[in-house]
Design an enzyme around this catalytic site. Structure first.
Site, PDB file in Angstrom:
ATOM      1  N   CYS A  19       0.912  -1.382  -0.095  1.00  0.00           N
ATOM      2  CA  CYS A  19       0.069  -0.133   0.013  1.00  0.00           C
ATOM      3  C   CYS A  19       0.679   1.343   0.151  1.00  0.00           C
ATOM      4  CB  CYS A  19      -1.093  -0.157   1.290  1.00  0.00           C
ATOM      5  SG  CYS A  19       0.028  -0.051   2.733  1.00  0.00           S
ATOM      6  N   HIS A  32      -1.555   1.605   7.444  1.00  0.00           N
ATOM      7  CA  HIS A  32      -2.081   1.384   6.127  1.00  0.00           C
ATOM      8  C   HIS A  32      -1.842   2.644   5.417  1.00  0.00           C
ATOM      9  CE1 HIS A  32      -4.204   0.304   2.422  1.00  0.00           C
ATOM     10  NE2 HIS A  32      -5.191   1.095   2.719  1.00  0.00           N
TER      11      HIS A  32
END
Length: 530
Positions: free
Chosen positions: A89, A334
């Site tokens: 990510c 994230h």
């Protein structure tokens, strides 16, 4: 070993006496020491050209300024989402911010570089050109980023998005250099990448005894902001350029009166970048813990108060991308981003998911990296939007359609076991690697007098260490946070709030942050007399 660092260099020193001489024509920085001058007194003709135009004589202009495309080639609508290949990510969020950088995207879409590139492999500009072209020309789809983009960096676990971002920018800058020829350090700062992202700091020290002034000019590609005591980006910038008093044990050794004396030191931006990368220092250099506070940032930012010359009118930048980290430390979490398409609509780019957003939502994030572009540059690129596709917003309908195509995995890809591809493991075949990049930066930065803390982490015996952190996470085996970050393949599909990119060994080793707002370089001296 030859220093191939991409935004490191030397230092130029000028002393104004009676006669002009030069001993190091290949230096990259400029320092000027002069006796007391009126605040607005002009410098000599030779010095004015060096400082105001290029700061130092350039042996070779690697990318003429007129080479940047004057018109936009970007489609108006938003492009593709990016598939998460397992803890990537941070790669996807960084790539999306670069993809929607107008001058970079327009240059890539012009294909100028690939038409003249003679490198057979390992060229980051060619790789980025292919990626940006695919991403912008495939709206409504999900594409898989090329493995070559993260080769030498990604090893199957969570990494720092800002480090990857600058690693990529540096690799692109290196690709601009003629590999078979010696290039002076200042010429390296004339590359197309430096023209887009680069500028110069001005560090001025004024001796309070003789009123002599010393100016040092350092190049930058990004600006790191300390947010410990700042509630907004403007406050952090004000702290950065706040004058510092040098006295007592920290007194300044003046090169004019040749004695230690109290002095005033001021850091300002001497030249402005077309694209401004502001990184908010959210992570502790020692523990990696996150500073989870809200720092306000504007849609339009006037940088004129932080420039060396403050009487030239507003210098307005507009926000076009925001890189966000969701989590509690650099060891897990994230990454996703918000980008502004050329049509003017904001979109949230969360791996494969591309959804329309609003400026209100964009400005309410705990931002990690902010991307601003000069307002005049944005307007110039927006005036000639490609009419090939009608602008449209991607919502739930598009996301559901992509999911049915098998592009999205059942569990959040950040929590899936990574599969190391042979192409990534074959590190020796790659031209740029993280270790090499870090080594060159370490060789050229100011060494600290002592280490505040050095903690060794313990790795399982079956783990292959490809690259190590600048500082150690300091967690022992079976540490609770370490246990919580290990993969649990039998877990059910996480919710949006639970989908944190923990990775296999995410809590074992951290990623260091640059502790200064500018990159210090090895110093090179040039004495000029007149």
């Amino acid at each position: 070993m030859e220093d191939d660092s991409l935004y490191l260099g030397g230092e130029w020193q000028f002393n104004h006496f009676s006669k002009l001489t030069s001993s190091r024509p290949d230096a990259a920085f400029a320092e000027i020491q002069r006796t007391s001058l009126p605040e607005k007194s002009p410098l000599s003709c030779e010095t004015r050209v060096d400082l105001c135009d290029d700061l130092a004589p350039v042996a070779r202009q690697l990318a003429p300024r007129e080479k940047l495309p004057l018109s936009s080639r970007r489609p108006a609508a938003v492009g593709a989402g990016l598939q998460n290949m397992g803890n990537t990510c941070y790669v996807n969020a960084s790539l999306q911010c670069l993809t929607y950088t107008p001058p970079l995207a327009n240059y890539m879409l012009s294909r100028e570089h690939s038409q003249t590139c003679h490198r057979h492999k390992g060229c980051m500009l060619c790789t980025m050109q292919a990626h940006i072209t695919r991403a912008l020309h495939n709206p409504g789809h999900v594409i898989q980023p090329s493995q070559a983009l993260a080769a030498g960096f990604h090893r199957g676990k969570q990494e720092d998005a800002h480090e990857f971002l600058m690693f990529t920018v540096d690799a692109m800058k290196k690709a601009c250099l003629p590999g078979h020829k010696q290039v002076d350090h200042h010429s390296k700062d004339t590359t197309l990448i430096h023209q887009i992202f680069g500028g110069y700091w001005r560090s001025q020290i004024k001796c309070l005894h003789c009123h002599g002034i010393s100016d040092t000019f350092d190049p930058y590609l990004d600006i790191a902001l300390d947010i410990q005591a700042a509630q907004s980006v403007q406050q952090a910038l004000e702290q950065l350029v706040k004058p510092e008093e040098l006295n007592g044990e920290n007194a300044y050794h003046c090169g004019v009166c040749l004695q230690r004396a109290p002095a005033s030191k001021t850091l300002t931006l001497h030249t402005s970048a077309k694209v401004l990368i502001l990184v908010l220092k959210r992570f502790s250099d020692v523990t990696g813990n996150k500073i989870a506070k809200n720092v306000q940032y504007p849609e339009c930012l006037d940088m004129q108060p932080y420039m060396s010359q403050t009487n030239t009118g507003p210098l307005v930048y507009v926000l076009y991308a925001v890189l966000v980290h969701a989590g509690w430390s650099c060891h897990n979490g994230h990454y996703f981003s918000y980008v502004k398409a050329q049509e003017g609509q904001w979109y949230k780019m969360d791996d494969a998911e591309v959804t329309a957003s609003s400026i209100t939502s964009v400005l309410s994030q705990q931002a990690y990296v902010l991307f601003y572009i000069q307002k005049s540059e944005w307007e110039r690129h927006s005036e000639s939007v490609s009419r090939g596709r009608e602008p449209r917003a991607l919502g739930a309908e598009d996301t559901d359609r992509r999911a049915t195509q098998g592009e999205l995995k059942r569990d959040h890809p950040c929590l899936q076991a990574p599969e190391l591809d042979e192409h990534l493991v074959e590190r020796a075949t790659q031209e740029s690697t993280l270790d090499h990049w870090k080594f060159l930066q370490e060789q050229n930065k100011t060494k600290p007098e002592f280490n505040v803390r050095k903690v060794e982490g313990t790795l399982p015996p079956d783990v292959l260490v490809i690259h190590q952190s600048k500082y150690k996470c300091g967690m022992k085996n079976h540490h609770p946070e370490q246990q919580s970050s290990l993969l649990n393949l039998s877990s059910t599909t996480p919710t949006h709030q639970e989908s944190m990119n923990t990775g296999t060994l995410a809590s074992l080793r951290g990623r260091a942050r640059r502790s200064k707002g500018k990159n210090k370089h090895s110093k090179r001296a040039l004495l000029v007399c007149q």
